[in-house]
Design an enzyme around this catalytic site. Structure first.
Site, short mmCIF file in Angstrom:
data_model
loop_
_atom_site.label_atom_id
_atom_site.label_comp_id
_atom_site.label_asym_id
_atom_site.label_seq_id
_atom_site.Cartn_x
_atom_site.Cartn_y
_atom_site.Cartn_z
N ILE A 1 38.01 -55.69 -15.51
CA ILE A 1 39.34 -56.28 -15.70
C ILE A 1 40.37 -55.34 -15.08
CG2 ILE A 1 40.99 -57.15 -17.42
CD1 ILE A 1 38.23 -58.64 -17.43
N SER B 1 28.48 -46.20 -27.01
CA SER B 1 29.60 -46.48 -27.93
C SER B 1 29.86 -47.97 -28.03
CB SER B 1 30.87 -45.74 -27.49
OG SER B 1 31.40 -46.30 -26.29
N LYS B 2 29.76 -48.68 -26.91
CA LYS B 2 30.07 -50.12 -26.93
C LYS B 2 28.92 -50.92 -27.58
CE LYS B 2 34.17 -50.03 -25.03
NZ LYS B 2 35.37 -50.43 -25.79
N SER C 1 31.95 -54.28 -24.01
CA SER C 1 31.94 -54.24 -22.55
C SER C 1 30.60 -54.77 -22.06
CB SER C 1 32.10 -52.79 -22.08
OG SER C 1 31.74 -52.69 -20.72
N TYR D 1 29.43 -44.25 -22.76
CA TYR D 1 30.26 -45.46 -22.95
C TYR D 1 29.39 -46.63 -23.41
CZ TYR D 1 33.78 -49.00 -21.56
OH TYR D 1 34.68 -50.05 -21.52
N ASN E 1 41.02 -52.59 -29.80
CA ASN E 1 41.00 -52.64 -28.33
C ASN E 1 40.96 -51.26 -27.69
OD1 ASN E 1 41.88 -53.75 -25.52
ND2 ASN E 1 43.50 -52.31 -26.10
P1 NAI Z 1 43.49 -48.79 -20.50
O1 NAI Z 1 43.02 -47.42 -20.16
O2 NAI Z 1 44.53 -49.45 -19.67
O3 NAI Z 1 43.98 -48.84 -22.01
C1 NAI Z 1 43.27 -48.21 -23.04
C2 NAI Z 1 44.17 -48.15 -24.25
O4 NAI Z 1 43.48 -47.40 -25.26
C3 NAI Z 1 45.47 -47.43 -23.97
O5 NAI Z 1 46.52 -48.12 -24.62
C4 NAI Z 1 45.26 -46.06 -24.61
O6 NAI Z 1 46.45 -45.47 -25.09
C5 NAI Z 1 44.35 -46.41 -25.76
N1 NAI Z 1 43.60 -45.23 -26.18
C6 NAI Z 1 42.68 -44.55 -25.45
N2 NAI Z 1 42.24 -43.49 -26.15
C7 NAI Z 1 42.88 -43.51 -27.35
C8 NAI Z 1 42.86 -42.68 -28.50
N3 NAI Z 1 42.08 -41.60 -28.59
N4 NAI Z 1 43.65 -43.01 -29.53
C9 NAI Z 1 44.45 -44.08 -29.46
N5 NAI Z 1 44.52 -44.90 -28.41
C10 NAI Z 1 43.75 -44.61 -27.36
O7 NAI Z 1 42.17 -49.65 -20.55
P2 NAI Z 1 41.91 -51.20 -20.74
O8 NAI Z 1 41.18 -51.62 -19.54
O9 NAI Z 1 43.13 -51.93 -21.14
O10 NAI Z 1 40.86 -51.14 -21.93
C11 NAI Z 1 41.02 -51.76 -23.18
C12 NAI Z 1 39.65 -51.92 -23.82
O11 NAI Z 1 38.86 -52.80 -23.04
C13 NAI Z 1 38.85 -50.61 -23.95
O12 NAI Z 1 38.17 -50.59 -25.18
C14 NAI Z 1 37.87 -50.71 -22.82
O13 NAI Z 1 36.71 -49.96 -23.07
C15 NAI Z 1 37.61 -52.20 -22.79
N6 NAI Z 1 37.07 -52.65 -21.51
C16 NAI Z 1 37.81 -52.61 -20.36
C17 NAI Z 1 37.27 -53.05 -19.18
C18 NAI Z 1 38.03 -53.05 -17.89
O14 NAI Z 1 37.42 -53.39 -16.86
N7 NAI Z 1 39.30 -52.72 -17.85
C19 NAI Z 1 35.91 -53.55 -19.11
C20 NAI Z 1 35.22 -53.58 -20.38
C21 NAI Z 1 35.79 -53.15 -21.52
#
Ligand code: NAI
Length: 241
Positions: free
Chosen positions: A186, A156-157, A140, A153, A87
Site C-alpha cells: 500500500i 509479529s504479523k 500483512s 515482521y 494499525n
Molecule cells: P506508516 O509507516 O506510514 O505508518 C505507521 C504508523 O504507525 C505511524 O503513524 C507511526 O507513528 C505508527 N507507529 C510506528 N511505531 C510506533 C510506536 N512504537 N508507537 C506508536 N506508534 C507507532 O505505515 P503504514 O503503511 O501506514 O502502516 C500501517 C499498518 O499497516 C502497519 O501495521 C503496517 O505493518 C501495515 N501494513 C502496511 C503495508 C504497506 O504496504 N504500507 C502492507 C502491510 C501491512
C-alpha cells in the site's frame, strides 16, 4: 450517542485514511500518534472539519505502562470505545542471518506486544458498555505467506492473526467482532523504496494499493452491515496471494 473509535498510528499513512473515512461516516475519533506532532495536528484539524469530536493520545505502543495510562485516561474522560483499530506498526527488514537481536525485538515488541498493550485496556470497558463493538487489527501479506527479509515482521504479523482469531472467540457473545485486515503493498512511507519493476513482478494488478482501499474495508467492518463477520483475515493485496 455517537460511537467512538480509537485508531493507533492515525496521524499518517493507512491509519490517517481510516480515521478520515470513519469520521466521514460519523464516528468520533480517538487519534493516536507517537512522534510527529505536526502531522497529528494537521490530521486532527482535517478530522474536526468533518464535524466529529477528536481526542488525541500520544504514546509508544511498545510501552505497556504508557499505553495503559493514556487509554484509561481517554476512556475516563470520553467513555468506552465502540471500535479499536490496531494499525500502528513498523518493519525493520534484513536477511535473517544478519538480523540483530534489537531488530527482532523492536519489531515484535511494537507490532505484537502492541496488540496486548493497546487492546487489553480497551476490552473490559467495551464489554461493560454493552453496546457490542468492533476490533480491527492490521496484519500483512507477510504474516500469512511469510516474506524473505521479514522474519521478524512476518512473525509479529502472524502473531497478530492468531491473537485476533482467539480474541474473536472470547468476545463473540458480547457482539464484539474481531477481524484482521491483511494489506499487500500500500502506497505509504513504509514501502516508499520499492521500485515499480518489483511491484509489476509481485502484484498481479501491477500497482500498489491506495490507503483509501484499506480504509474502505475498515469502514465496512466498523458498520452495522458487518455485524456477523468475525474471526476473519481479509486480504487487500491486488492478487498477491
Ligand atoms: P506508516 O509507516 O506510514 O505508518 C505507521 C504508523 O504507525 C505511524 O503513524 C507511526 O507513528 C505508527 N507507529 C510506528 N511505531 C510506533 C510506536 N512504537 N508507537 C506508536 N506508534 C507507532 O505505515 P503504514 O503503511 O501506514 O502502516 C500501517 C499498518 O499497516 C502497519 O501495521 C503496517 O505493518 C501495515 N501494513 C502496511 C503495508 C504497506 O504496504 N504500507 C502492507 C502491510 C501491512
Amino acid at each position: 450517542m455517537t460511537k467512538r473509535v480509537l485508531i493507533t498510528g492515525s496521524s499518517r499513512g493507512i491509519g490517517k485514511a481510516i480515521a478520515l473515512k470513519l469520521a466521514a461516516a460519523g464516528f468520533d475519533i480517538a487519534m493516536h500518534y507517537y512522534q510527529n506532532s505536526d502531522a497529528a495536528n494537521e490530521t486532527k484539524q482535517a478530522l474536526e472539519q468533518l464535524g466529529v469530536s477528536v481526542s488525541c493520545l500520544k504514546f509508544n505502543i511498545a510501552d505497556r505502562a504508557a499505553a495503559k495510562q493514556a487509554i484509561e485516561q481517554d476512556i475516563e474522560h470520553h467513555g468506552a470505545y465502540y471500535g479499536v483499530v490496531l494499525n500502528a506498526g513498523i518493519n525493520c527488514d534484513t536477511a535473517f542471518p544478519a538480523m540483530t537481536a534489537s531488530e527482532w525485538d523492536s519489531v515484535v515488541h511494537t507490532n505484537l506486544d502492541g496488540f496486548y498493550n493497546v487492546i487489553h485496556p480497551t476490552v473490559m470497558p467495551m464489554v461493560q458498555a454493552r453496546q457490542g463493538g468492533r476490533i480491527i487489527t492490521m496484519a500483512s501479506v507477510s504474516g500469512i505467506a511469510g516474506n524473505r527479509g521479514q522474519v521478524n515482521y512476518s512473525a509479529s504479523k502472524a502473531g497478530i492473526i492468531g491473537a485476533t482469531k482467539a480474541l474473536s472467540l472470547e468476545l463473540a457473545k458480547r457482539k464484539i467482532t474481531v477481524n484482521c485486515i491483511a494489506p499487500g503493498l500500500i502506497e505509504t512511507d513504509m514501502v516508499a523504496d520499492i521500485p515499480q519493476d518489483m511491484v509489476n513482478t509481485i502484484v498481479p494488478m501491477r500497482r500498489m494499493g491506495k490507503t483509501s482501499e484499506i480504509a474502505g474495508l475498515a469502514n465496512f467492518l466498523m458498520s452495522e452491515d458487518a455485524a456477523y463477520i468475525t474471526r476473519q483475515v481479509i486480504s487487500v493485496n491486488g492478487g498477491m496471494i
